[in-house]
Design an enzyme around this catalytic site. Structure first.
Site, short mmCIF file in Angstrom:
data_model
loop_
_atom_site.label_atom_id
_atom_site.label_comp_id
_atom_site.label_asym_id
_atom_site.label_seq_id
_atom_site.Cartn_x
_atom_site.Cartn_y
_atom_site.Cartn_z
N TYR A 119 40.06 43.04 45.29
CA TYR A 119 39.07 43.28 44.23
C TYR A 119 38.16 44.42 44.67
O TYR A 119 37.71 44.46 45.82
CB TYR A 119 38.23 42.03 43.97
CG TYR A 119 37.13 42.25 42.96
CD1 TYR A 119 37.37 42.12 41.60
CD2 TYR A 119 35.85 42.63 43.38
CE1 TYR A 119 36.37 42.35 40.66
CE2 TYR A 119 34.84 42.86 42.45
CZ TYR A 119 35.10 42.72 41.10
OH TYR A 119 34.11 42.96 40.18
N GLU A 207 35.37 48.61 37.57
CA GLU A 207 35.98 47.45 38.21
C GLU A 207 37.49 47.62 38.28
O GLU A 207 38.13 47.92 37.27
CB GLU A 207 35.64 46.18 37.42
CG GLU A 207 36.20 44.90 38.06
CD GLU A 207 35.88 43.67 37.24
OE1 GLU A 207 35.15 42.79 37.74
OE2 GLU A 207 36.34 43.59 36.08
#
Length: 397
Positions: A119, A207
């Site tokens: 992530y 993101e």
């Protein structure tokens, strides 16, 4: 302002970030051609909506147990078929709410072999007023659970704007992700690319979930979610062209066209206020007395009669609104202008719910006189507390 995944990937590709080859599909009969333009042997078919959780989402039109908004296909024909199944359907995820969002665009891209999923995000840290990197070895669909249960697995650090991005920032990300060898150098370069794009394009959030490590040892951006600073869009005309108005709340879209600060909420009492702080206080006091606000609406300090009329139209277009509270403290804003706008809006739109008006400040006597002399059924309030109590009582009975 948000954009779709395929648009975000095209933007990052233009900066040199490694992303998969893909094609956008707007019509079902385009799906086979789009899939055929890719190499395979694995295709990924992705619903394009402005919401996360697509992989775990479900379509309203499909029976329980059906696949979500991200699907794998092993042939061109299968990829085309999956795209056709999703186009025009309503996808419900944990971020869309129960209403879901209609899928009007499908992105088909080459599949990738995955060794590890990570992530990664860049965002504006409001506490430090700096851009921060956030990364974790626990990438994929369960990152929210990781943040809730094992926050120690998430690394976050900010970049000093005096120096900007430096290679040691990239190495810090690489080592926290457990990368080795050539992957470390790739990570340092990729972090620099992402930081440059973030700064130059006035992003608020970037993101990547997941960022993957492939068996070849190479990194790839497998997904991308990007949000931009709405106040800076005027200097990003290429980004403004990417706006998909079908993904936005119609009321919020109408408000933006009239320079109104409006956010739709789930309550029953519509609010029209001048000033963001007063608007927040108005919503708080409505909740204090047992009801829920239906919106945040700041008409600003220099609203005109026409602007107030449009604000009133937007509030009344919400079927959930059972009552309206107008709370104006006149500084630059004049109470008589607000009063004229409210009266004009009521006469144009019609008033089918209770309306409480609280005015104070510049030209307040003129404003109250305008309202009192009108034939509009308005409940006058002396102060904010009185106004909140009266509108809650009117709505709740």
């Amino acid at each position: 302002m948000n954009i779709h995944e395929y648009q975000a990937k095209a933007l990052l590709r233009s900066y040199g970030a490694p992303v998969s080859d893909g094609r956008i599909v707007l019509k079902a009969d385009e799906a086979k051609t789009a899939a055929g333009a890719l190499d395979g042997p694995l295709w990924v078919v992705k619903a394009q909506i402005h919401a996360g959780g697509r992989g775990k989402g479900s379509f309203k039109e499909e029976s329980a147990g059906e696949k979500g908004g991200v699907r794998l296909a092993k042939s061109v024909e299968e990829a085309a078929e999956e795209a056709k199944k999703m186009l025009g359907k309503t996808l419900v995820t944990h971020q869309t709410g129960p209403a879901g969002k209609q899928v009007n665009r499908i992105y088909i891209e080459d599949g990738s072999d995955i060794t590890s999923e990570f992530y990664l995000a860049l965002l504006v840290d409001r506490q430090t007023s700096r851009v921060s990197f956030v990364c974790s070895t626990e990438g994929g669909m369960d990152i929210e659970e990781v943040a809730a249960s094992t926050p120690d697995k998430i690394l976050s650090f900010s970049v000093d704007p005096a120096t900007g991005y430096q290679p040691f920032h990239g190495r810090r990300v690489a080592f926290s992700l457990g990368l080795e060898g050539a992957a470390v150098k790739q990570c340092v370069k990729l972090m620099g690319i992402l930081y440059q794009a973030f700064m130059e394009k006035d992003m608020e959030m970037l993101e990547i979930n997941p960022l993957i490590l492939m068996p070849s040892g190479d990194l790839k951006v497998l997904d991308a979610k990007v949000g931009f600073d709405g106040n800076a869009i005027y200097r990003q005309p290429d980004i403004a062209e990417l706006r998909d108005e079908t993904e936005e709340d119609p009321k919020e879209l109408a408000a933006s066209k009239h320079d109104l600060n409006y956010i739709a909420l789930d309550g029953e009492i519509g609010c029209m206020v001048n000033g963001a702080g007063l608007a927040m206080a108005t919503m708080d006091i409505i909740k204090l007395y047992g009801a829920e606000p239906a919106n945040f609406l700041d008409v600003g300090g220099g609203a005109t009669k026409e602007k107030v009329t449009e604000a009133f139209k937007i509030i009344t277009s919400d079927p959930n609104v059972k009552g309206i509270l107008v709370n104006i403290f006149g500084g630059i804003m004049r109470c008589d202008v607000i009063a004229e706008g409210v009266i004009a809006a009521v006469k144009e739109v019609g008033l089918k719910v209770p309306l409480v008006v609280r005015l104070e400040g510049t030209n307040v006597d003129k404003g109250k006189e305008i309202i009192n002399n009108s034939d509009v059924d308005v409940i006058a309030a002396d102060d904010l507390k009185d106004g909140a109590q009266k509108i809650v009582k009117a709505v709740k009975g």
